[in-house]
Design an enzyme around this catalytic site. Sequence first.
Site, PDB file in Angstrom:
ATOM      1  N   LYS A  89     -27.949  10.012  10.045  1.00 53.49           N
ATOM      2  CA  LYS A  89     -28.591  10.270   8.747  1.00 53.49           C
ATOM      3  C   LYS A  89     -28.080  11.571   8.138  1.00 53.49           C
ATOM      4  O   LYS A  89     -28.020  11.696   6.915  1.00 53.49           O
ATOM      5  CB  LYS A  89     -30.113  10.285   8.880  1.00 53.49           C
ATOM      6  CG  LYS A  89     -30.690   8.894   9.033  1.00 53.49           C
ATOM      7  CD  LYS A  89     -32.129   8.840   8.577  1.00 53.49           C
ATOM      8  CE  LYS A  89     -32.662   7.418   8.597  1.00 53.49           C
ATOM      9  NZ  LYS A  89     -34.100   7.344   8.374  1.00 53.49           N
TER      10      LYS A  89
ATOM     11  N   LYS B 227     -25.558  -3.182  12.298  1.00 55.47           N
ATOM     12  CA  LYS B 227     -26.955  -3.624  12.302  1.00 55.47           C
ATOM     13  C   LYS B 227     -27.366  -4.102  10.895  1.00 55.47           C
ATOM     14  O   LYS B 227     -26.962  -3.491   9.911  1.00 55.47           O
ATOM     15  CB  LYS B 227     -27.795  -2.409  12.711  1.00 55.47           C
ATOM     16  CG  LYS B 227     -29.256  -2.652  12.855  1.00 55.47           C
ATOM     17  CD  LYS B 227     -29.989  -1.347  13.183  1.00 55.47           C
ATOM     18  CE  LYS B 227     -30.374  -0.602  11.924  1.00 55.47           C
ATOM     19  NZ  LYS B 227     -31.413   0.431  12.112  1.00 55.47           N
TER      20      LYS B 227
ATOM     21  N   LYS C  31     -32.118  -2.577   5.840  1.00 53.80           N
ATOM     22  CA  LYS C  31     -32.775  -2.666   4.541  1.00 53.80           C
ATOM     23  C   LYS C  31     -31.948  -1.974   3.465  1.00 53.80           C
ATOM     24  O   LYS C  31     -32.017  -2.306   2.306  1.00 53.80           O
ATOM     25  CB  LYS C  31     -34.136  -1.946   4.595  1.00 53.80           C
ATOM     26  CG  LYS C  31     -35.173  -2.631   5.430  1.00 53.80           C
ATOM     27  CD  LYS C  31     -36.476  -1.835   5.467  1.00 53.80           C
ATOM     28  CE  LYS C  31     -36.484  -0.794   6.551  1.00 53.80           C
ATOM     29  NZ  LYS C  31     -37.785  -0.313   6.980  1.00 53.80           N
TER      30      LYS C  31
END
Length: 339
Positions: free
Chosen positions: A122, A204, A207
Amino acid sequence: MENNNTAAPQRKPVVFSAIQPTSVPTIGNYFGAFKNWSNMAEDYDCLFAVADLHAITVRNEPAMLRKQTKEMFALLLSLDLKPEKNIIFIQSHVPAHAELSWILNCYTQFGEASRMTQFKEKSQKHADNINIGLFAYPTLMAADILLYQTNFVPVGADQKQHLEITRDIAERFNGIYGNTFAVPEPLIGKSGSRIMSLQDPAQKMSKSDPNPKASVSMLDTPDMIVKKFKSAVTDSEAVVRYADGKDGINNLMSIYSCCTGSDFDAIEREFDGKGYGEFKLAVAEAVISNLKPVQEKYNKIVNDAAYLKECAAKGAEAANYVSGKTLNKVMKKVGLLLK
Ligand code: TYM
């Protein structure tokens, strides 16, 4: 022999899990987390939360975050989580989460928090906003879990490291102050714990993937779901079998297995001699019928503001009560003067 029938009933094991309200959840969230939550809802004492405090570790448009929090809460109420006996709530409505996370920050080493791969990923993705909240993300997660004396945490594989640090923090605290927290076990499903992108099956399903064809949202219409599966990346072998180097087909087989309960051998037999086109359609249809009851319930309640408000207040009241007991115990142990 002593008659044990008069003993107080055994407390059921406690389950806690949460999801960030970042956007509409994907079938990755559904198969990696929600389905397992539903399977545990009857036999355990469960708490499920919308982790809105975690969501502000990256920048959001405030009105959008509020909308997404409300919608995620409605979605949790649309799953079969037995809200009449379990606690479903919004994290920021329960101040003990932020309070305990501060205390746990003081029992977590800079070095161990620096090793979290999600923090590293992140920080790269949001290089202009590497805030302390992003760094302390795992201690807030530890607080979420430890406040409820949680025994099991059903999550997808990507959360494993956060569960390990939670266990380390709990054991360290218990080691210093005596038994304070239950030490939680992660529960990571065999199939479905890592649903991959339909366009790049090495990544992966997420969203936040900017490619709309890469992920299937839980609120996609049947037409959209069929289209996305039809365009899923596969390979040129044209044989439905689970094997190294067949990431796309392996992923579709995992999804089909989550929907139908069939294992990989049974799926290989079912699609023996059939092409990828037929298999993809079968996967799409299985997903559509899995999501149908959730979508129907969601559409019924998502605009019922009074109902959602009432459920959120009820969830917060129950969670405040349980978490307050652990927080008080912790405050006393570390030497804070109680009111
Ligand atoms: P979040 O919001 O990213 O995801 C919610 C749950 O969905 C799982 N998941 C997946 N499973 C399989 N395949 C995928 N492609 C996939 N993508 C996501 C995640 O593993 C997770 O179980 N930090 C957490 C939220 C959280 C939490 C907690 C979880 C906050 N406090 C305490 C457990 C306990 C998160 O960001 O999940």
